[in-house]
Design a protein around this motif. Sequence first.
Motif, PDB file in Angstrom:
ATOM      1  N   TYR A   1     -10.888  58.465 -48.876  1.00 16.52           N
ATOM      2  CA  TYR A   1     -10.321  59.377 -49.043  1.00 16.52           C
ATOM      3  C   TYR A   1     -10.778  60.169 -48.019  1.00 16.52           C
TER       4      TYR A   1
ATOM      5  N   LEU B   1      -5.910  60.583 -50.264  1.00 17.84           N
ATOM      6  CA  LEU B   1      -6.265  59.191 -50.067  1.00 17.84           C
ATOM      7  C   LEU B   1      -5.587  58.869 -48.440  1.00 17.84           C
TER       8      LEU B   1
ATOM      9  N   LEU C   1      -6.500  48.724 -60.212  1.00 19.94           N
ATOM     10  CA  LEU C   1      -5.714  49.493 -59.531  1.00 19.94           C
ATOM     11  C   LEU C   1      -5.407  50.837 -60.488  1.00 19.94           C
ATOM     12  N   VAL C   2      -4.907  50.423 -61.556  1.00 21.18           N
ATOM     13  CA  VAL C   2      -4.491  51.426 -62.378  1.00 21.18           C
ATOM     14  C   VAL C   2      -5.291  51.828 -63.619  1.00 21.18           C
ATOM     15  N   GLY C   3      -5.414  53.095 -63.453  1.00 19.13           N
ATOM     16  CA  GLY C   3      -6.359  53.774 -64.653  1.00 19.13           C
ATOM     17  C   GLY C   3      -7.803  53.242 -64.681  1.00 19.13           C
TER      18      GLY C   3
ATOM     19  N   ILE D   1     -12.964  54.795 -61.022  1.00 15.93           N
ATOM     20  CA  ILE D   1     -13.381  54.769 -59.607  1.00 15.93           C
ATOM     21  C   ILE D   1     -14.701  55.082 -59.064  1.00 15.93           C
TER      22      ILE D   1
ATOM     23  N   SER E   1      -2.131  58.027 -67.770  1.00 17.86           N
ATOM     24  CA  SER E   1      -3.420  58.191 -68.127  1.00 17.86           C
ATOM     25  C   SER E   1      -4.152  59.196 -67.114  1.00 17.86           C
TER      26      SER E   1
ATOM     27  N   GLN F   1      -7.872  61.232 -65.735  1.00 13.90           N
ATOM     28  CA  GLN F   1      -9.231  61.038 -65.699  1.00 13.90           C
ATOM     29  C   GLN F   1      -9.909  62.502 -65.085  1.00 13.90           C
TER      30      GLN F   1
ATOM     31  N   GLY G   1      -3.628  58.402 -63.097  1.00  6.57           N
ATOM     32  CA  GLY G   1      -3.555  57.041 -62.528  1.00  6.57           C
ATOM     33  C   GLY G   1      -2.102  56.487 -63.124  1.00  6.57           C
ATOM     34  N   GLY G   2      -1.510  56.032 -62.518  1.00  9.08           N
ATOM     35  CA  GLY G   2      -0.309  55.221 -62.967  1.00  9.08           C
ATOM     36  C   GLY G   2       0.275  54.093 -62.132  1.00  9.08           C
ATOM     37  N   SER G   3       1.409  53.826 -61.710  1.00 11.27           N
ATOM     38  CA  SER G   3       1.539  52.544 -61.183  1.00 11.27           C
ATOM     39  C   SER G   3       1.030  52.401 -59.958  1.00 11.27           C
ATOM     40  N   GLU G   4       0.606  53.548 -59.178  1.00  9.25           N
ATOM     41  CA  GLU G   4       0.205  53.621 -57.944  1.00  9.25           C
ATOM     42  C   GLU G   4      -1.398  54.114 -57.885  1.00  9.25           C
ATOM     43  N   LYS G   5      -1.591  54.505 -56.521  1.00  4.40           N
ATOM     44  CA  LYS G   5      -3.305  54.907 -56.468  1.00  4.40           C
ATOM     45  C   LYS G   5      -3.295  56.185 -57.375  1.00  4.40           C
ATOM     46  N   LEU G   6      -4.694  56.541 -57.630  1.00  6.21           N
ATOM     47  CA  LEU G   6      -5.216  57.802 -58.295  1.00  6.21           C
ATOM     48  C   LEU G   6      -4.649  58.919 -57.436  1.00  6.21           C
TER      49      LEU G   6
END
Lengths: 113, 109
Positions: free
Chosen positions: A35, A45, A97-99, A102, B31, B33, B92-97
């Motif tokens: 990032y 990103l 990758l999901v949720g 990080i 979701s 964060q 956060g979903g189906s791709e990157k945050l």
Amino acid sequence: DAGITQSPRHKVTETGTPVTLRCHQTENHRYMYWYRQDPGHGLRLIHYSYGVKDTDKGEVSDGYSVSRSKTEDFLLTLESATSSQTSVYFCAISESLVGDTIYFGEGSWLTVV
Amino acid sequence: TQLLEQSPQFLSIQEGENLTVYCNSSSVFSSLQWYRQEPGEGPVLLVTVVTGGEVKKLKRLTFQFGDARKDSSLHITAAQPGDTGLYLCAQGGSEKLVFGKGTKLTVNP
């Protein structure tokens, strides 16, 4: 703290020179990210990796390339640095990758003059 | 790309005050964060919320996820100078945050 090491932590370079930033992890996480963080833009990103030799572009990938030859290392290369690439660069890792959580490194401050 | 709007952008308060910061989107979150970033360091995860209406507490911090899962708030009670930092929400979903631009909080002694 997650085992993430970025190097160099600080660098000043001239316009047009190549620059490589290194991210090393000791967590054996599958996913690694680069990032950049800039005032007014937040975290954006650049590229990410989902395995050895598997990478994909992020939101601001132009002017950057990446490589991942080993699980633990993710390299970000600026082929010909420009002043617009002056920024703070953060490496991050996650197990999925999901949720997932990080974990971020401490950042690399790059100044292009 | 889903955009996350955080407000306020800057907030400066005195020690002991309460505050709330917000994170909003035009789309539904799968979701959400919340991270805190201190000067010179990388962001650190505070909490993940997944269910609409969910409330989570972390000491003096209370996180709420909207019923429609399109907004979230972070409330800090009796703020302390150690709470100073940049508070980021991330979707956060189906791709990157994807991160919002953050709220920069300063708590003055």
